[in-house]
Design an enzyme around this catalytic site. Structure first.
Site, PDB file in Angstrom:
ATOM      1  N   ASP A 157     -46.725  92.531-107.668  1.00 57.69           N
ATOM      2  CA  ASP A 157     -46.866  92.767-106.226  1.00 57.69           C
ATOM      3  C   ASP A 157     -46.140  94.068-105.863  1.00 57.69           C
ATOM      4  O   ASP A 157     -44.983  94.271-106.247  1.00 57.69           O
ATOM      5  CB  ASP A 157     -46.236  91.558-105.502  1.00 57.69           C
ATOM      6  N   ILE A 167     -48.652  85.294 -99.752  1.00 60.77           N
ATOM      7  CA  ILE A 167     -47.720  84.397 -99.060  1.00 60.77           C
ATOM      8  C   ILE A 167     -46.398  84.360 -99.820  1.00 60.77           C
ATOM      9  O   ILE A 167     -46.367  84.006-101.003  1.00 60.77           O
ATOM     10  CB  ILE A 167     -48.281  82.952 -98.999  1.00 60.77           C
TER      11      ILE A 167
HETATM   12  P1  13P Z   1     -44.956  87.234 -96.362  1.00 55.17           P
HETATM   13  O1  13P Z   1     -43.563  87.152 -96.904  1.00 55.17           O
HETATM   14  O2  13P Z   1     -44.996  87.643 -94.927  1.00 55.17           O
HETATM   15  O3  13P Z   1     -45.739  86.011 -96.640  1.00 55.17           O
HETATM   16  O4  13P Z   1     -45.684  88.442 -97.140  1.00 55.17           O
HETATM   17  C1  13P Z   1     -45.906  88.334 -98.510  1.00 55.17           C
HETATM   18  C2  13P Z   1     -46.555  89.557 -99.039  1.00 55.17           C
HETATM   19  O5  13P Z   1     -47.391  90.171 -98.408  1.00 55.17           O
HETATM   20  C3  13P Z   1     -46.188  89.994-100.399  1.00 55.17           C
HETATM   21  O6  13P Z   1     -46.833  91.165-100.755  1.00 55.17           O
END
Ligand code: 13P
Length: 283
Positions: free
Chosen positions: A81, A230
């Protein structure tokens, strides 16, 4: 089974649903995600941020996710991510990850294209899928004016050029969400999403989806979002259960008796998301 990100998201794009991408950094969160996916028969993406890698160590977290994913009977992708560092992305590729995000969204468009294209070339040669971002998805702590908010959103024509020139597999777009807990109710720009989907006709990614009302999520999915990130909602479920448990039981000292119920609380939230996103029953 461990599969590539595009294998999961191409099907979601064609059939019109979204797959949850849940952040992990330890054993219990990973177990909660995999068990939720098994129990709802849902494909899922398990993702780790650069912060998560620093916390857990890449070898350990790769081994945990890969082991649980390979044993699972539903399709699971292991995804980086917000990869901002070239060397970190290369390490993920070497450790058998099946999807990576290159986030060069803070750079001007040309540079974002160049940096993304380079990662796409390398990752694709290894059979790994790539996510990139265009526009700026802020944090809820950011103090920005309405005009600045508009300006930071993804421009549909730029997104089309970006997708064509980079060859990226799925694209994160900025349509009004932000990472972390919201202070007010987030307002999503659905017209913009609709236009982007019409132009690009490829899997699209929504970041910062914790705390977004269910109706807005459903609408975003109906308009073409296929991957929903999430993190915060799962963290909050863990922490709320932990606080209650320690408050109710002053004697408990076995970490398993503490973390076990916390894992169950995370699993419940994840299962609800899988049903809401439309991925349950798709594995
Ligand atoms: P949130 O923590 O708002 O769920 O976002 C997660 C996210 O977009 C990780 O890239």
């Amino acid at each position: 089974m461990l599969v590539t990100g595009i294998e999961i998201l191409e099907k979601a794009h064609k059939e019109g649903y979204a797959v949850g991408a849940f952040n992990t950094s330890n054993l219990e969160i990973t177990q909660a995600i995999v068990e939720a996916a098994e129990e709802t028969r849902s494909p899922v993406i398990i993702q780790v941020s650069e912060g998560g890698l620093k916390y857990a160590g890449i070898e350990a977290i790769s081994a945990i996710v890969r082991t649980l994913a390979e044993k699972a009977t539903v399709p699971i992708a292991l995804h980086l991510d917000h990869g901002t560092d070239f060397n970190t992305i290369m390490k993920c590729l070497r450790n058998g990850w099946t999807s990576v995000m290159i986030d060069a969204s803070k750079f001007p468009l040309e540079e974002n294209i160049q940096r993304t294209r380079k990662i796409v070339e390398i990752a694709h040669s290894m059979g790994v899928s790539v996510e990139a971002e265009i526009g700026k998805i802020g944090g809820t702590e950011d103090h920005i004016t309405v005009d600045e908010r508009e300006a930071s959103m993804t421009d549909p024509e730029e997104a089309l050029r970006f997708a064509k020139e980079t060859g990226v597999d799925y694209l994160a777009i900025a349509i009004g969400t932000a990472h972390g807990p919201y202070k007010g109710e987030p307002k999503l720009d659905f017209e913009r999403l609709k236009r982007i989907k019409e132009l690009l006709n490829m899997p699209l990614v929504l970041h910062g989806a914790s705390g977004v009302p269910e109706e807005a999520i459903k609408k975003a999915v109906s308009l073409g979002i296929n991957k929903i990130n999430i993190d915060t909602d799962v963290r909050q479920a863990f922490t709320a259960r932990l606080r209650r448990l320690l408050e109710e039981d002053k004697e408990v000292y076995d970490p398993r008796k503490i973390l076990g119920p916390c894992k169950e609380a995370m699993k419940e939230v994840i299962k609800q998301k899988m049903i809401l996103f439309g991925s349950s029953g798709k594995a």
